[in-house]
Design a protein around this motif. Structure first.
Motif, PDB file in Angstrom:
ATOM      1  N   UNK A   1      10.056 -48.011 -37.395  1.00 30.45           N
ATOM      2  CA  UNK A   1       9.574 -48.423 -38.706  1.00 30.45           C
ATOM      3  C   UNK A   1      10.252 -47.662 -39.838  1.00 30.45           C
ATOM      4  N   UNK A   2      10.490 -46.372 -39.646  1.00 31.80           N
ATOM      5  CA  UNK A   2      11.145 -45.580 -40.692  1.00 31.80           C
ATOM      6  C   UNK A   2      12.565 -46.082 -40.949  1.00 31.80           C
ATOM      7  N   UNK A   3      13.268 -46.421 -39.893  1.00 30.53           N
ATOM      8  CA  UNK A   3      14.636 -46.910 -40.060  1.00 30.53           C
ATOM      9  C   UNK A   3      14.649 -48.272 -40.730  1.00 30.53           C
ATOM     10  N   UNK A   4      13.725 -49.143 -40.354  1.00 27.06           N
ATOM     11  CA  UNK A   4      13.610 -50.428 -41.040  1.00 27.06           C
ATOM     12  C   UNK A   4      13.370 -50.225 -42.537  1.00 27.06           C
ATOM     13  N   UNK A   5      12.438 -49.330 -42.890  1.00 26.59           N
ATOM     14  CA  UNK A   5      12.140 -49.092 -44.296  1.00 26.59           C
ATOM     15  C   UNK A   5      13.359 -48.540 -45.034  1.00 26.59           C
ATOM     16  N   UNK A   6      14.085 -47.633 -44.373  1.00 23.19           N
ATOM     17  CA  UNK A   6      15.288 -47.079 -45.001  1.00 23.19           C
ATOM     18  C   UNK A   6      16.339 -48.159 -45.229  1.00 23.19           C
ATOM     19  N   UNK A   7      16.500 -49.046 -44.257  1.00 29.71           N
ATOM     20  CA  UNK A   7      17.450 -50.147 -44.401  1.00 29.71           C
ATOM     21  C   UNK A   7      17.052 -51.075 -45.548  1.00 29.71           C
ATOM     22  N   UNK A   8      15.773 -51.398 -45.630  1.00 31.17           N
ATOM     23  CA  UNK A   8      15.298 -52.284 -46.696  1.00 31.17           C
ATOM     24  C   UNK A   8      15.578 -51.681 -48.061  1.00 31.17           C
ATOM     25  N   UNK A   9      15.271 -50.397 -48.223  1.00 31.64           N
ATOM     26  CA  UNK A   9      15.506 -49.723 -49.508  1.00 31.64           C
ATOM     27  C   UNK A   9      16.985 -49.640 -49.826  1.00 31.64           C
ATOM     28  N   UNK A  10      17.817 -49.349 -48.825  1.00 31.64           N
ATOM     29  CA  UNK A  10      19.258 -49.234 -49.062  1.00 31.64           C
ATOM     30  C   UNK A  10      19.863 -50.581 -49.441  1.00 31.64           C
ATOM     31  N   UNK A  11      19.421 -51.652 -48.787  1.00 32.76           N
ATOM     32  CA  UNK A  11      19.924 -52.980 -49.135  1.00 32.76           C
ATOM     33  C   UNK A  11      19.510 -53.364 -50.555  1.00 32.76           C
ATOM     34  N   UNK A  12      18.252 -53.101 -50.897  1.00 30.19           N
ATOM     35  CA  UNK A  12      17.774 -53.426 -52.242  1.00 30.19           C
ATOM     36  C   UNK A  12      18.542 -52.627 -53.293  1.00 30.19           C
ATOM     37  N   UNK A  13      18.820 -51.352 -52.997  1.00 29.33           N
ATOM     38  CA  UNK A  13      19.572 -50.519 -53.930  1.00 29.33           C
ATOM     39  C   UNK A  13      20.993 -51.052 -54.108  1.00 29.33           C
ATOM     40  N   UNK A  14      21.634 -51.455 -53.011  1.00 30.55           N
ATOM     41  CA  UNK A  14      22.985 -51.998 -53.094  1.00 30.55           C
ATOM     42  C   UNK A  14      23.005 -53.311 -53.864  1.00 30.55           C
ATOM     43  N   UNK A  15      21.970 -54.120 -53.668  1.00 22.97           N
ATOM     44  CA  UNK A  15      21.887 -55.401 -54.366  1.00 22.97           C
ATOM     45  C   UNK A  15      21.801 -55.195 -55.871  1.00 22.97           C
ATOM     46  N   UNK A  16      21.099 -54.151 -56.290  1.00 17.76           N
ATOM     47  CA  UNK A  16      20.905 -53.914 -57.711  1.00 17.76           C
ATOM     48  C   UNK A  16      21.941 -53.010 -58.356  1.00 17.76           C
ATOM     49  N   UNK A  17      22.924 -52.547 -57.595  1.00 19.82           N
ATOM     50  CA  UNK A  17      23.930 -51.616 -58.090  1.00 19.82           C
ATOM     51  C   UNK A  17      25.207 -52.384 -58.446  1.00 19.82           C
ATOM     52  N   UNK A  18      25.544 -52.399 -59.724  1.00 29.80           N
ATOM     53  CA  UNK A  18      26.717 -53.152 -60.160  1.00 29.80           C
ATOM     54  C   UNK A  18      28.026 -52.560 -59.653  1.00 29.80           C
ATOM     55  N   UNK A  19      27.993 -51.309 -59.182  1.00 32.90           N
ATOM     56  CA  UNK A  19      29.224 -50.695 -58.658  1.00 32.90           C
ATOM     57  C   UNK A  19      29.467 -51.060 -57.197  1.00 32.90           C
ATOM     58  N   UNK A  20      28.517 -51.746 -56.561  1.00 34.96           N
ATOM     59  CA  UNK A  20      28.648 -52.161 -55.163  1.00 34.96           C
ATOM     60  C   UNK A  20      28.953 -53.649 -55.113  1.00 34.96           C
ATOM     61  N   UNK A  21      30.010 -54.008 -54.405  1.00 34.07           N
ATOM     62  CA  UNK A  21      30.359 -55.411 -54.275  1.00 34.07           C
ATOM     63  C   UNK A  21      30.087 -55.989 -52.907  1.00 34.07           C
TER      64      UNK A  21
END
Length: 256
Positions: free
Chosen positions: A28-48
């Motif tokens: 569960x912790x790894x799933x939560x970390x993945x979800x947060x990292x994906x959301x952060x990448x989605x909202x980061x204009x420096x990530x393509x």
């Protein structure tokens, strides 16, 4: 030790599942970390582009069976939240698959835009063998991607398959040179970052638009029945026997 490693470089966010002792089984912790990292990448204009990979020579052995013995949270499980976030990504996602990919370690690939596989990679969808049903919208997406007969074979028989079959069926998008899957996946990601981002995202949206409603329906339908399967006494007893056999010697991965 962090269960997920995140590196942002050259407009590529690389997410590395970092539980090598259990072949990167997702708790569960790894799933939560993945979800947060994906959301952060989605909202980061420096990530393509996002690259998803595993540490220690394996992609992922699927969900950690220990979590299947815990009380399920109300609403979406951590795994379901991760899958919904992955399916909602507008930026391209490239998976670099080596070693073992099992269970959700396979079904999540259906939501990636490119799947680069090592020639020695091995795959299995062991849900039926565990007394479970498919998840991750795989009951809908897998037949569309690889054909009904192949989906029947992989899901109903829980038959393992190799990288060559994954490529021939359409699950994988390319076969890397031996030992070079990470490098080739990152080279592909860098190629994508050189293209106009708005056009990439719009084209991805168009490619997936017709399936959006069906995917969300499949998520909910599968999750309902998956939860019912987990409440089955015989299924739980099977998990317990399996974990006892693996204790102190093998990772908590699904059986091969």
């Amino acid at each position: 030790m962090d269960k997920l490693l995140v590196e942002d470089r050259d407009r590529v966010a690389t997410l590395t599942i970092n539980r090598p002792a259990v072949r990167n089984a997702l708790d569960w912790e790894t799933y939560d970390a993945l979800t947060k990292a994906l959301a952060a990448a989605e909202g980061d204009d420096t990530v393509g582009v996002i690259v998803l990979q595993g540490a220690g020579g394996h992609f992922s052995a699927g969900s950690d069976l220990n979590d299947f013995r815990r009380p399920r949270p109300a609403g979406d499980s951590p795994g379901m939240r991760f899958l919904r976030q992955l399916a909602a990504m507008t930026k391209p996602v490239v998976a670099a698959v080596e070693g073992n990919a099992q269970g959700v370690g396979v079904t999540l690939l259906l939501h990636c835009d490119f799947v680069v596989v090592d020639p020695q990679a091995r795959f299995r969808l062991p849900f039926v063998a565990l007394g479970l049903c498919p998840e991750g919208a795989s009951s809908y997406l897998l037949p569309k991607r690889v054909g009904v007969r192949t989906a029947n074979d992989w899901l109903l028989r829980a038959r393992p398959f190799d990288a060559a079959e994954a490529l021939a069926s359409g699950l994988a998008s390319s076969l890397a040179s031996a030992g070079a899957v990470r490098e080739e996946a990152h080279a592909l990601a860098l190629e994508l970052t050189g293209l106009p981002g708005d056009a990439l995202r719009l084209t991805k949206k168009m490619l997936r638009h017709a399936d959006e409603g069906a995917i969300q329906h499949a998520f909910a339908y599968e999750a309902l029945h998956f939860g019912e399967c987990l409440r089955n006494y015989e299924v739980q007893a099977g998990f317990e026997r399996f974990l006892e056999r693996r204790a102190n010697s093998k990772p908590t991965e699904v059986p091969r």
